[in-house]
Design an enzyme around this catalytic site. Sequence first.
Site, PDB file in Angstrom:
ATOM      1  N   GLN A 113      39.052  26.963  41.624  1.00 29.66           N
ATOM      2  CA  GLN A 113      38.166  26.967  42.787  1.00 29.66           C
ATOM      3  C   GLN A 113      38.035  25.528  43.301  1.00 29.66           C
ATOM      4  O   GLN A 113      38.284  24.567  42.572  1.00 29.66           O
ATOM      5  CB  GLN A 113      36.821  27.607  42.351  1.00 29.66           C
ATOM      6  CG  GLN A 113      35.693  27.551  43.345  1.00 29.66           C
ATOM      7  CD  GLN A 113      34.838  26.320  43.155  1.00 29.66           C
ATOM      8  OE1 GLN A 113      34.830  25.725  42.085  1.00 29.66           O
ATOM      9  NE2 GLN A 113      34.157  25.911  44.201  1.00 29.66           N
ATOM     10  N   ARG A 166      51.009  48.155  38.094  1.00 31.86           N
ATOM     11  CA  ARG A 166      52.478  48.258  38.031  1.00 31.86           C
ATOM     12  C   ARG A 166      53.069  47.110  37.224  1.00 31.86           C
ATOM     13  O   ARG A 166      52.523  46.001  37.229  1.00 31.86           O
ATOM     14  CB  ARG A 166      53.070  48.146  39.441  1.00 31.86           C
ATOM     15  CG  ARG A 166      52.631  49.223  40.369  1.00 31.86           C
ATOM     16  CD  ARG A 166      52.755  48.761  41.801  1.00 31.86           C
ATOM     17  NE  ARG A 166      54.112  48.839  42.315  1.00 31.86           N
ATOM     18  CZ  ARG A 166      54.440  48.488  43.557  1.00 31.86           C
ATOM     19  NH1 ARG A 166      53.520  48.011  44.378  1.00 31.86           N
ATOM     20  NH2 ARG A 166      55.669  48.594  43.969  1.00 31.86           N
ATOM     21  N   LYS A 173      36.703  22.565  41.138  1.00 29.61           N
ATOM     22  CA  LYS A 173      37.194  22.395  39.770  1.00 29.61           C
ATOM     23  C   LYS A 173      38.158  21.208  39.670  1.00 29.61           C
ATOM     24  O   LYS A 173      38.628  20.709  40.685  1.00 29.61           O
ATOM     25  CB  LYS A 173      37.834  23.698  39.271  1.00 29.61           C
ATOM     26  CG  LYS A 173      36.853  24.884  39.272  1.00 29.61           C
ATOM     27  CD  LYS A 173      35.802  24.794  38.178  1.00 29.61           C
ATOM     28  CE  LYS A 173      34.503  25.518  38.466  1.00 29.61           C
ATOM     29  NZ  LYS A 173      34.528  26.971  38.462  1.00 29.61           N
ATOM     30  N   PHE A 230      27.758  29.394  34.497  1.00 25.81           N
ATOM     31  CA  PHE A 230      27.908  29.889  35.871  1.00 25.81           C
ATOM     32  C   PHE A 230      27.871  31.427  35.829  1.00 25.81           C
ATOM     33  O   PHE A 230      28.269  32.043  34.851  1.00 25.81           O
ATOM     34  CB  PHE A 230      29.230  29.382  36.461  1.00 25.81           C
ATOM     35  CG  PHE A 230      29.440  29.779  37.897  1.00 25.81           C
ATOM     36  CD1 PHE A 230      28.607  29.300  38.891  1.00 25.81           C
ATOM     37  CD2 PHE A 230      30.470  30.638  38.249  1.00 25.81           C
ATOM     38  CE1 PHE A 230      28.782  29.679  40.213  1.00 25.81           C
ATOM     39  CE2 PHE A 230      30.666  31.019  39.562  1.00 25.81           C
ATOM     40  CZ  PHE A 230      29.823  30.536  40.546  1.00 25.81           C
ATOM     41  N   TYR A 244      56.600  52.958  42.753  1.00 27.20           N
ATOM     42  CA  TYR A 244      55.139  53.020  42.690  1.00 27.20           C
ATOM     43  C   TYR A 244      54.739  53.458  41.290  1.00 27.20           C
ATOM     44  O   TYR A 244      54.113  54.485  41.094  1.00 27.20           O
ATOM     45  CB  TYR A 244      54.596  53.966  43.770  1.00 27.20           C
ATOM     46  CG  TYR A 244      54.791  53.389  45.165  1.00 27.20           C
ATOM     47  CD1 TYR A 244      53.900  52.443  45.668  1.00 27.20           C
ATOM     48  CD2 TYR A 244      55.875  53.763  45.931  1.00 27.20           C
ATOM     49  CE1 TYR A 244      54.089  51.891  46.930  1.00 27.20           C
ATOM     50  CE2 TYR A 244      56.081  53.208  47.193  1.00 27.20           C
ATOM     51  CZ  TYR A 244      55.182  52.272  47.686  1.00 27.20           C
ATOM     52  OH  TYR A 244      55.368  51.723  48.917  1.00 27.20           O
ATOM     53  N   HIS A 292      36.127  24.912  33.262  1.00 26.07           N
ATOM     54  CA  HIS A 292      35.859  23.475  33.436  1.00 26.07           C
ATOM     55  C   HIS A 292      36.816  22.614  32.611  1.00 26.07           C
ATOM     56  O   HIS A 292      36.634  21.402  32.569  1.00 26.07           O
ATOM     57  CB  HIS A 292      34.433  23.131  32.939  1.00 26.07           C
ATOM     58  CG  HIS A 292      33.338  23.929  33.540  1.00 26.07           C
ATOM     59  ND1 HIS A 292      32.054  23.924  33.050  1.00 26.07           N
ATOM     60  CD2 HIS A 292      33.318  24.749  34.622  1.00 26.07           C
ATOM     61  CE1 HIS A 292      31.286  24.721  33.775  1.00 26.07           C
ATOM     62  NE2 HIS A 292      32.024  25.243  34.733  1.00 26.07           N
ATOM     63  N   ASP A 311      36.064  30.788  28.214  1.00 28.84           N
ATOM     64  CA  ASP A 311      35.886  30.467  29.625  1.00 28.84           C
ATOM     65  C   ASP A 311      36.128  28.966  29.761  1.00 28.84           C
ATOM     66  O   ASP A 311      35.258  28.144  29.478  1.00 28.84           O
ATOM     67  CB  ASP A 311      34.478  30.863  30.090  1.00 28.84           C
ATOM     68  CG  ASP A 311      34.278  30.618  31.583  1.00 28.84           C
ATOM     69  OD1 ASP A 311      35.005  29.773  32.147  1.00 28.84           O
ATOM     70  OD2 ASP A 311      33.378  31.248  32.177  1.00 28.84           O
ATOM     71  N   ARG A 362      46.666  39.195  42.356  1.00 31.80           N
ATOM     72  CA  ARG A 362      47.843  38.320  42.291  1.00 31.80           C
ATOM     73  C   ARG A 362      47.604  36.980  42.969  1.00 31.80           C
ATOM     74  O   ARG A 362      46.942  36.874  43.996  1.00 31.80           O
ATOM     75  CB  ARG A 362      49.038  39.011  42.950  1.00 31.80           C
ATOM     76  CG  ARG A 362      49.631  40.138  42.126  1.00 31.80           C
ATOM     77  CD  ARG A 362      50.913  40.677  42.745  1.00 31.80           C
ATOM     78  NE  ARG A 362      50.649  41.252  44.054  1.00 31.80           N
ATOM     79  CZ  ARG A 362      50.610  42.560  44.299  1.00 31.80           C
ATOM     80  NH1 ARG A 362      50.845  43.437  43.339  1.00 31.80           N
ATOM     81  NH2 ARG A 362      50.366  43.000  45.517  1.00 31.80           N
TER      82      ARG A 362
HETATM   83  C1  LIG Z   1      33.907  28.380  38.440  1.00 31.40           C
HETATM   84  C2  LIG Z   1      33.589  29.161  37.240  1.00 31.40           C
HETATM   85  C3  LIG Z   1      34.043  30.475  37.030  1.00 31.40           C
HETATM   86  C4  LIG Z   1      34.638  31.326  38.116  1.00 31.40           C
HETATM   87  O1  LIG Z   1      35.676  30.818  38.769  1.00 31.40           O
HETATM   88  P1  LIG Z   1      35.991  31.193  40.308  1.00 31.40           P
HETATM   89  O2  LIG Z   1      37.415  30.738  40.418  1.00 31.40           O
HETATM   90  O3  LIG Z   1      35.060  30.414  41.163  1.00 31.40           O
HETATM   91  O4  LIG Z   1      35.864  32.658  40.471  1.00 31.40           O
HETATM   92  C5  LIG Z   1      33.820  31.072  35.808  1.00 31.40           C
HETATM   93  N1  LIG Z   1      33.149  30.444  34.837  1.00 31.40           N
HETATM   94  C6  LIG Z   1      32.661  29.207  34.998  1.00 31.40           C
HETATM   95  C7  LIG Z   1      31.943  28.568  33.859  1.00 31.40           C
HETATM   96  C8  LIG Z   1      32.852  28.530  36.204  1.00 31.40           C
HETATM   97  O5  LIG Z   1      32.315  27.316  36.379  1.00 31.40           O
END
Ligand SMILES: *Cc1c(COP(=O)(O)O)cnc(C)c1O
Length: 391
Positions: free
Chosen positions: A182, A214, A185, A85, A221, A159, A156, A231
């Site tokens: 997201q 911070r 997912k 992605f 601050y 998934h 990453d 956040r």
């Molecule tokens: C969905 C996804 C992301 C990004 O996630 P978001 O929460 O949509 O920003 C990053 N890497 C892979 C492989 C993804 O499928």
Amino acid sequence: MDKIKFSNWPIGGKKEIELLTEVVESGKWWRMNGDKVLTFEKKFAEYHNSKYCLGVANGTLALELALAALDIQAGDEIIVPAFTFISTFSAPINCDAIPVPVDVDEDTFCIDPTAIENAITEKTKAIIPVHMAGQMCDMDAIFKISKKYNLKIIEDAAHAHGAKWRGFPPGSFSDIAIFSFQNGKIMTCGEGGALITNNKRIYEKLCLLHGVGRPLYDKGYNHLVLGTNARMNEFQAAVLLAQLERLQEMNKLREKNAKFLDSKLGEIEGIKVQKVNPKAKINTHYMYMFYFDSREFNGITRDEFVDLLNSKGIPAFVAYPVVCNTRFFKEGNFRGHIKDNSYIDVSKLKNSEKISKEVVWLPHYVLLSGQECLEAVVASIENIKKGRIEV
Ligand SMILES: *Cc1c(COP(=O)(O)O)cnc(C)c1O
């Protein structure tokens, strides 16, 4: 065949409503005075045998924060899979670093360790393996390379919530693993993300970076570093606490149903399913992926095949494009973050190109559906092959 009813996604229930109501009524809507984000972080870290977790606004920002926390500087090279992605690729660019795409394995669709090693230069600082569709990459080989060349690893795991390589979840062989929550997912709060790490110094840096520089819960601050606001809020965490309770059971169900589809679709000439490395012990099956060979299906194109499945009510999609073939990358306007796109040698990305041209995927909730749905998937594909469902 009548249209069949696949599982909904997202799935929410009483637990989500109960926790969301608690947040609304408490008047504590952000992490600075509530406890939902903190509780979720603790549980999500524990679930992955990790010491620390930080909830953030989304997975894309999680990748950018991870790069910043590992001190990635302008001009550093970051090795990424060509088949992924967009965020895996755009996050380094947004950090002024150069994403160097390498090929993935033709059968598992995960980054190829030999291709990683071949792409290393003096400028290489980190590797971002992507656990494609929930199948973990060869973390033994990647870990070995990272030690040999002194490289950081950011997994990453967008998934791969709860996945395992041998007995080890994301975060075990890396500096940081990132997740996405997201909408599509395998656990979700609409938008959301998280990072896990076993390194206290990295965790503390992440806290600073994601909270405009911070320290967490700072009342002054005291902006100690250049940060951003990423956040997570209490509503997101309330939903995620409920989602996490169902994750394990859903991962098991997807695994069982993916095996069923493997056994049936594996017999159809012209369909070749994503191969599972036996060491990728828990595969979360965010996407159920397979090659579609148009020649074995009377010449109908992959897009037509996907349309035919959709016309039967079966959710199906075409694979990600190879990132360097997207318009964004081809136009080469990176707003000054990196110079141009001429550094990439597409001829080394053959498997990624093949996958992006030939692969079809079914979303994970197909695997949360009843047996009649799985059988309908098999029957529809057989019928398309026999020409009984026409373009
Ligand atoms: C969905 C996804 C992301 C990004 O996630 P978001 O929460 O949509 O920003 C990053 N890497 C892979 C492989 C993804 O499928």
